[in-house]
Write an enzyme that holds these catalytic residues in place. Structure first.
Site, PDB file in Angstrom:
ATOM      1  N   ALA A  98       0.834  -1.213   0.000  1.00 17.56           N
ATOM      2  CA  ALA A  98       0.000   0.000   0.000  1.00 17.56           C
ATOM      3  C   ALA A  98       0.866   1.260   0.000  1.00 17.56           C
ATOM      4  CB  ALA A  98      -0.921  -0.003   1.219  1.00 17.56           C
TER       5      ALA A  98
ATOM      6  N   ASP B 113      -4.847  -0.854   5.377  1.00 15.01           N
ATOM      7  CA  ASP B 113      -3.470  -0.525   4.983  1.00 15.01           C
ATOM      8  C   ASP B 113      -3.441   0.780   4.200  1.00 15.01           C
ATOM      9  OD1 ASP B 113      -2.826  -2.919   6.118  1.00 15.01           O
ATOM     10  OD2 ASP B 113      -1.672  -3.686   4.432  1.00 15.01           O
TER      11      ASP B 113
HETATM   12  O1  PMV Z   1      -0.895  -7.048   4.170  1.00 14.78           O
HETATM   13  P1  PMV Z   1      -0.671  -6.889   5.628  1.00 14.78           P
HETATM   14  O2  PMV Z   1       0.064  -8.021   6.168  1.00 14.78           O
HETATM   15  O3  PMV Z   1      -0.133  -5.557   5.932  1.00 14.78           O
HETATM   16  O4  PMV Z   1      -2.098  -6.980   6.410  1.00 14.78           O
HETATM   17  C1  PMV Z   1      -3.286  -6.535   5.937  1.00 14.78           C
HETATM   18  C2  PMV Z   1      -4.386  -6.677   6.947  1.00 14.78           C
HETATM   19  C3  PMV Z   1      -5.417  -7.763   6.635  1.00 14.78           C
HETATM   20  O5  PMV Z   1      -6.473  -7.539   7.562  1.00 14.78           O
HETATM   21  C4  PMV Z   1      -4.854  -9.159   6.846  1.00 14.78           C
HETATM   22  C5  PMV Z   1      -5.973  -7.669   5.219  1.00 14.78           C
HETATM   23  C6  PMV Z   1      -6.843  -6.455   4.972  1.00 14.78           C
HETATM   24  O6  PMV Z   1      -7.042  -6.131   3.793  1.00 14.78           O
HETATM   25  O7  PMV Z   1      -7.360  -5.850   5.915  1.00 14.78           O
END
Ligand code: PMV
Length: 335
Positions: A113, A155
């Site tokens: 992101a 994110d």
């Molecule tokens: O992609 P990460 O590991 O930063 O985590 C995202 C958070 C989740 O809840 C697992 C996915 C989401 O889209 O909210």
């Protein structure tokens, strides 16, 4: 910006994030709490390019791609920047974007992101445009759907935020913090696939809708409690809430023996609580501790196998200037 050689370059920035509570369940409608990590930054540079230039796979966090030309590589940042050009009606140009990512990739710290946010800002800057925050969020989300499968938006919100946020169903609000504690983030050194983890959680929830309903209700209760504990400065009970949420994430199948060992090590060194942060199946662990105990917790995490740790004082989490001190088990690679 115009360089010394007269070339016009657009610059965009974003930063890492950590989720305090609510990962995974946020995809299924619960709130979540996250905070930005400005000390782990991403910078993107955008400049005009030849249409035939292709993508380059990330190495040391740096990578390059083009938008508006023949490059069709499926990466979140490229998809977000491509969609930005399309929405702005800029169709007659090819832009090269170089992303310098200071966030460890695939560790639950929001690298995809943040890279997408920085890339969109750089492309906008190159064209003399300022992107309004809602549009930026939407564009980053276009990229996140590629990286996550179905992204909640936590994110995209947190990597663009200036302070802690409470996120619920696409909306982010500032989260008041009255806590004088420290958060120690420990990197397992194991990359986790968000897409894989999110798909696994969905399968588990779909298998047993009744259990899924009560689990999500439990999650919502813990997240509400954590919000109150954060604003009231109740470190000990917040630590307990984090541990309860870690148990729930383990039930969802996203913890690992390595994560469990790091949680145990943090508790053994006096942390109030600890849990995985982000998608899990690798990635990072977050431990809550008294500021004075942070060095001991950090050392215990490294002895238990963390490849590096970062410490964030909660006092400094407002004001958009979260300092971060880092330690690593590999001498000379401090971040
Ligand atoms: O992609 P990460 O590991 O930063 O985590 C995202 C958070 C989740 O809840 C697992 C996915 C989401 O889209 O909210």
């Amino acid at each position: 910006m115009t360089t010394k050689t007269g070339m016009v370059v657009g610059i965009g920035r974003a930063h890492a994030k950590a989720i305090l509570l609510g990962e995974h369940t946020v995809v299924h409608g619960t709130p979540a709490i996250a905070f930005p990590l400005p000390a782990l930054p991403v910078r993107a540079l955008a400049r005009p390019a030849e249409p035939g230039t292709g993508s380059q796979v990330p190495a040391d966090g740096h990578f390059r791609f083009t938008v508006g030309g023949t490059d069709t590589a499926l990466s979140g940042p490229r998809v977000a920047a491509e969609e930005a050009l399309r929405r702005w009606g800029i169709t007659d140009t090819t832009v090269e974007v170089v992303v310098e990512c200071g966030i460890p990739l695939a560790r639950g710290l929001g690298s995809s992101a943040a890279c997408a946010g920085a890339a969109v800002r750089a492309v906008a800057d190159l064209h003399g445009l300022v992107v309004e925050s809602g549009e930026l969020y939407d564009l980053v989300q276009c990229g996140e759907q590629v990286a996550h499968g179905r992204a909640s938006g936590i994110d995209a919100s947190a990597v663009l935020a200036n302070g802690p946020i409470r996120f619920h169903q696409g909306r982010a609000e500032p989260m008041p913090i009255g806590l004088d504690a420290a958060l120690v983030i420990a990197d397992t050194g194991v990359p986790g696939s968000t897409q894989h983890a999110v798909a696994g959680v969905r399968r588990r929830l779909d298998e047993d809708p009744v259990r899924a309903g009560s689990l999500l209700e439990r999650a919502s209760g813990l997240i509400e409690a954590a919000g109150d504990e954060l604003s009231a400065g109740a470190a000990e009970s917040l630590g307990k809430t984090m541990l309860d949420f870690q148990e729930l994430l383990a039930e969802l199948g996203v913890s690992t023996p390595h994560i469990d060992a790091l949680v145990t090590a943090a508790l053994g060194a006096g942390a109030h609580g600890a849990k995985l942060t982000g998608a899990g199946l690798g990635g990072c662990v977050l431990a809550l501790t008294e500021p004075a105990s942070a060095p001991g917790v950090s050392a215990a995490l490294r002895r238990a196998g963390a490849v590096r740790t970062w410490t964030v004082p909660t006092r400094a989490m407002h004001a958009g200037a979260t300092p971060l001190s880092a330690t690593t088990s590999e001498p000379g690679t401090h971040q």
